[in-house]
Design a protein around this motif. Structure first.
Motif, PDB file in Angstrom:
ATOM      1  N   ASP A   9     -22.003 130.862   6.094  1.00 19.53           N
ATOM      2  CA  ASP A   9     -22.893 129.709   5.935  1.00 19.53           C
ATOM      3  C   ASP A   9     -22.305 128.650   5.005  1.00 19.53           C
ATOM      4  OD1 ASP A   9     -24.736 130.907   7.590  1.00 19.53           O
ATOM      5  OD2 ASP A   9     -26.012 131.629   5.968  1.00 19.53           O
ATOM      6  N   ILE A  10     -21.342 129.026   4.161  1.00 22.98           N
ATOM      7  CA  ILE A  10     -20.804 128.094   3.174  1.00 22.98           C
ATOM      8  C   ILE A  10     -19.600 127.329   3.719  1.00 22.98           C
ATOM      9  CG2 ILE A  10     -19.740 127.906   0.886  1.00 22.98           C
ATOM     10  CD1 ILE A  10     -21.479 130.372   0.114  1.00 22.98           C
ATOM     11  N   ASP A  11     -18.590 128.059   4.231  1.00 19.02           N
ATOM     12  CA  ASP A  11     -17.373 127.379   4.670  1.00 19.02           C
ATOM     13  C   ASP A  11     -17.035 127.584   6.148  1.00 19.02           C
ATOM     14  OD1 ASP A  11     -16.509 129.997   4.693  1.00 19.02           O
ATOM     15  OD2 ASP A  11     -15.042 129.736   3.097  1.00 19.02           O
ATOM     16  N   GLN A  12     -17.944 128.188   6.900  1.00 19.98           N
ATOM     17  CA  GLN A  12     -17.807 128.390   8.342  1.00 19.98           C
ATOM     18  C   GLN A  12     -16.649 129.313   8.735  1.00 19.98           C
ATOM     19  OE1 GLN A  12     -20.407 127.254  10.014  1.00 19.98           O
ATOM     20  NE2 GLN A  12     -21.052 126.377   8.071  1.00 19.98           N
ATOM     21  N   LYS A  13     -16.104 130.090   7.785  1.00 18.76           N
ATOM     22  CA  LYS A  13     -15.047 131.050   8.118  1.00 18.76           C
ATOM     23  C   LYS A  13     -15.672 132.266   8.782  1.00 18.76           C
ATOM     24  CE  LYS A  13     -11.775 129.900   4.447  1.00 18.76           C
ATOM     25  NZ  LYS A  13     -11.080 130.411   3.262  1.00 18.76           N
ATOM     26  N   PHE A  14     -14.872 132.963   9.560  1.00 17.25           N
ATOM     27  CA  PHE A  14     -15.347 134.189  10.181  1.00 17.25           C
ATOM     28  C   PHE A  14     -14.249 135.227  10.093  1.00 17.25           C
ATOM     29  CE2 PHE A  14     -13.630 131.572  13.567  1.00 17.25           C
ATOM     30  CZ  PHE A  14     -12.834 132.435  14.277  1.00 17.25           C
ATOM     31  N   PRO A  15     -14.556 136.476  10.132  1.00 19.08           N
ATOM     32  CA  PRO A  15     -15.860 137.068  10.336  1.00 19.08           C
ATOM     33  C   PRO A  15     -16.714 136.977   9.077  1.00 19.08           C
ATOM     34  CG  PRO A  15     -14.294 138.813   9.931  1.00 19.08           C
ATOM     35  CD  PRO A  15     -13.513 137.509   9.974  1.00 19.08           C
ATOM     36  N   ALA A  16     -18.009 137.134   9.239  1.00 17.66           N
ATOM     37  CA  ALA A  16     -18.948 137.102   8.125  1.00 17.66           C
ATOM     38  C   ALA A  16     -19.980 138.208   8.322  1.00 17.66           C
ATOM     39  CB  ALA A  16     -19.636 135.743   8.047  1.00 17.66           C
ATOM     40  N   ARG A  17     -20.562 138.638   7.214  1.00 20.33           N
ATOM     41  CA  ARG A  17     -21.628 139.638   7.252  1.00 20.33           C
ATOM     42  C   ARG A  17     -22.927 138.973   6.829  1.00 20.33           C
ATOM     43  NH1 ARG A  17     -19.333 145.133   4.433  1.00 20.33           N
ATOM     44  NH2 ARG A  17     -17.830 145.634   6.051  1.00 20.33           N
ATOM     45  N   THR A  18     -24.023 139.535   7.295  1.00 20.19           N
ATOM     46  CA  THR A  18     -25.332 139.015   6.923  1.00 20.19           C
ATOM     47  C   THR A  18     -25.855 139.825   5.747  1.00 20.19           C
ATOM     48  OG1 THR A  18     -25.770 138.405   9.210  1.00 20.19           O
ATOM     49  CG2 THR A  18     -27.674 138.546   7.731  1.00 20.19           C
ATOM     50  N   TYR A  19     -26.221 139.136   4.673  1.00 19.57           N
ATOM     51  CA  TYR A  19     -26.798 139.741   3.476  1.00 19.57           C
ATOM     52  C   TYR A  19     -28.230 139.252   3.358  1.00 19.57           C
ATOM     53  CZ  TYR A  19     -22.038 140.956   2.251  1.00 19.57           C
ATOM     54  OH  TYR A  19     -20.768 141.483   2.256  1.00 19.57           O
ATOM     55  N   GLU A  35     -15.860 137.181   3.414  1.00 19.47           N
ATOM     56  CA  GLU A  35     -15.441 138.124   2.365  1.00 19.47           C
ATOM     57  C   GLU A  35     -15.363 137.452   0.996  1.00 19.47           C
ATOM     58  OE1 GLU A  35     -11.588 140.934   1.478  1.00 19.47           O
ATOM     59  OE2 GLU A  35     -12.091 140.482   3.553  1.00 19.47           O
ATOM     60  N   GLU A  36     -14.835 136.236   0.945  1.00 18.15           N
ATOM     61  CA  GLU A  36     -14.674 135.509  -0.318  1.00 18.15           C
ATOM     62  C   GLU A  36     -16.020 135.227  -0.989  1.00 18.15           C
ATOM     63  OE1 GLU A  36     -13.156 131.116  -1.880  1.00 18.15           O
ATOM     64  OE2 GLU A  36     -12.775 131.723   0.186  1.00 18.15           O
ATOM     65  N   HIS A  37     -16.979 134.747  -0.241  1.00 19.43           N
ATOM     66  CA  HIS A  37     -18.265 134.368  -0.814  1.00 19.43           C
ATOM     67  C   HIS A  37     -19.207 135.552  -1.013  1.00 19.43           C
ATOM     68  CE1 HIS A  37     -16.910 130.370   0.739  1.00 19.43           C
ATOM     69  NE2 HIS A  37     -17.210 130.097  -0.518  1.00 19.43           N
ATOM     70  N   ALA A  38     -18.874 136.691  -0.424  1.00 20.31           N
ATOM     71  CA  ALA A  38     -19.720 137.878  -0.543  1.00 20.31           C
ATOM     72  C   ALA A  38     -19.334 138.756  -1.737  1.00 20.31           C
ATOM     73  CB  ALA A  38     -19.638 138.694   0.741  1.00 20.31           C
ATOM     74  N   VAL A  39     -18.314 138.376  -2.497  1.00 19.99           N
ATOM     75  CA  VAL A  39     -17.832 139.217  -3.602  1.00 19.99           C
ATOM     76  C   VAL A  39     -18.949 139.642  -4.559  1.00 19.99           C
ATOM     77  CG1 VAL A  39     -16.339 139.235  -5.644  1.00 19.99           C
ATOM     78  CG2 VAL A  39     -15.450 138.441  -3.456  1.00 19.99           C
ATOM     79  N   PRO A  40     -19.798 138.741  -5.073  1.00 18.43           N
ATOM     80  CA  PRO A  40     -20.838 139.190  -6.005  1.00 18.43           C
ATOM     81  C   PRO A  40     -21.803 140.194  -5.368  1.00 18.43           C
ATOM     82  CG  PRO A  40     -20.788 136.776  -5.909  1.00 18.43           C
ATOM     83  CD  PRO A  40     -19.831 137.285  -4.897  1.00 18.43           C
ATOM     84  N   GLN A  46     -21.767 147.999  -4.623  1.00 18.12           N
ATOM     85  CA  GLN A  46     -20.939 149.095  -5.126  1.00 18.12           C
ATOM     86  C   GLN A  46     -21.582 149.709  -6.362  1.00 18.12           C
ATOM     87  OE1 GLN A  46     -17.026 147.496  -5.684  1.00 18.12           O
ATOM     88  NE2 GLN A  46     -16.567 147.491  -3.502  1.00 18.12           N
ATOM     89  N   GLU A  47     -22.131 148.868  -7.210  1.00 18.97           N
ATOM     90  CA  GLU A  47     -22.830 149.352  -8.410  1.00 18.97           C
ATOM     91  C   GLU A  47     -24.016 150.225  -8.004  1.00 18.97           C
ATOM     92  OE1 GLU A  47     -25.542 147.238 -11.735  1.00 18.97           O
ATOM     93  OE2 GLU A  47     -23.549 146.376 -11.482  1.00 18.97           O
ATOM     94  N   ALA A  48     -24.753 149.789  -7.001  1.00 18.43           N
ATOM     95  CA  ALA A  48     -25.900 150.561  -6.527  1.00 18.43           C
ATOM     96  C   ALA A  48     -25.435 151.880  -5.917  1.00 18.43           C
ATOM     97  CB  ALA A  48     -26.689 149.755  -5.501  1.00 18.43           C
ATOM     98  N   ASP A  49     -24.337 151.866  -5.169  1.00 14.75           N
ATOM     99  CA  ASP A  49     -23.788 153.096  -4.595  1.00 14.75           C
ATOM    100  C   ASP A  49     -23.382 154.056  -5.695  1.00 14.75           C
ATOM    101  OD1 ASP A  49     -24.150 152.259  -2.006  1.00 14.75           O
ATOM    102  OD2 ASP A  49     -22.063 151.639  -1.714  1.00 14.75           O
ATOM    103  N   GLY A  50     -22.797 153.539  -6.765  1.00 14.39           N
ATOM    104  CA  GLY A  50     -22.370 154.385  -7.878  1.00 14.39           C
ATOM    105  C   GLY A  50     -23.545 155.033  -8.578  1.00 14.39           C
ATOM    106  N   GLN A  51     -24.663 154.333  -8.694  1.00 17.98           N
ATOM    107  CA  GLN A  51     -25.847 154.896  -9.337  1.00 17.98           C
ATOM    108  C   GLN A  51     -26.474 155.957  -8.462  1.00 17.98           C
ATOM    109  OE1 GLN A  51     -28.327 151.518 -10.151  1.00 17.98           O
ATOM    110  NE2 GLN A  51     -27.104 150.864 -11.890  1.00 17.98           N
ATOM    111  N   GLN A  52     -26.445 155.775  -7.155  1.00 18.15           N
ATOM    112  CA  GLN A  52     -27.038 156.741  -6.240  1.00 18.15           C
ATOM    113  C   GLN A  52     -26.175 157.979  -6.107  1.00 18.15           C
ATOM    114  OE1 GLN A  52     -27.612 154.642  -2.593  1.00 18.15           O
ATOM    115  NE2 GLN A  52     -29.313 153.430  -3.361  1.00 18.15           N
TER     116      GLN A  52
END
Length: 102
Positions: A9-19, A35-40, A46-52
């Protein structure tokens, strides 16, 4: 034959995932991110996976006990927090050889 490609949605690059983010008050938003904009978001996931997936035998610290009003007894003093571990000193091979020589 249809081909569907999701672009960021930000830079029109693909592939993209829906969050999709949903707040406790019921509001939600969905964004398609590369991938670039989804880093945070990936870091949070990953933090949530580590807690679980905490190791067996390790438990989260229990919440502090709050004494009830009107009790005359003294409560046990809280444990002191353990100090953070220091990192080991990194020594080069040259420094190790120099210390052996004297």
């Amino acid at each position: 034959m249809k081909l569907q490609v999701t672009a960021c949605d930000i830079d029109q690059k693909f592939p993209a995932r829906t969050y999709t983010i949903t707040s406790s008050d019921g509001r939600s938003i969905s964004k398609d991110l590369c991938e670039e904009h989804a880093v945070p978001f990936e870091e949070w996931l990953q933090e949530a996976d580590g807690q679980q997936r905490a190791e067996p035998g390790t438990e989260a610290e229990p919440p502090p006990v709050v004494p009830k009003r009107g009790t005359a007894r003294k409560t046990a003093t809280a444990k002191k927090a353990t100090p953070a571990r220091r990192r080991p000193k990194i020594t080069s091979l040259a420094e190790i050889e120099a210390s052996k020589r004297g």
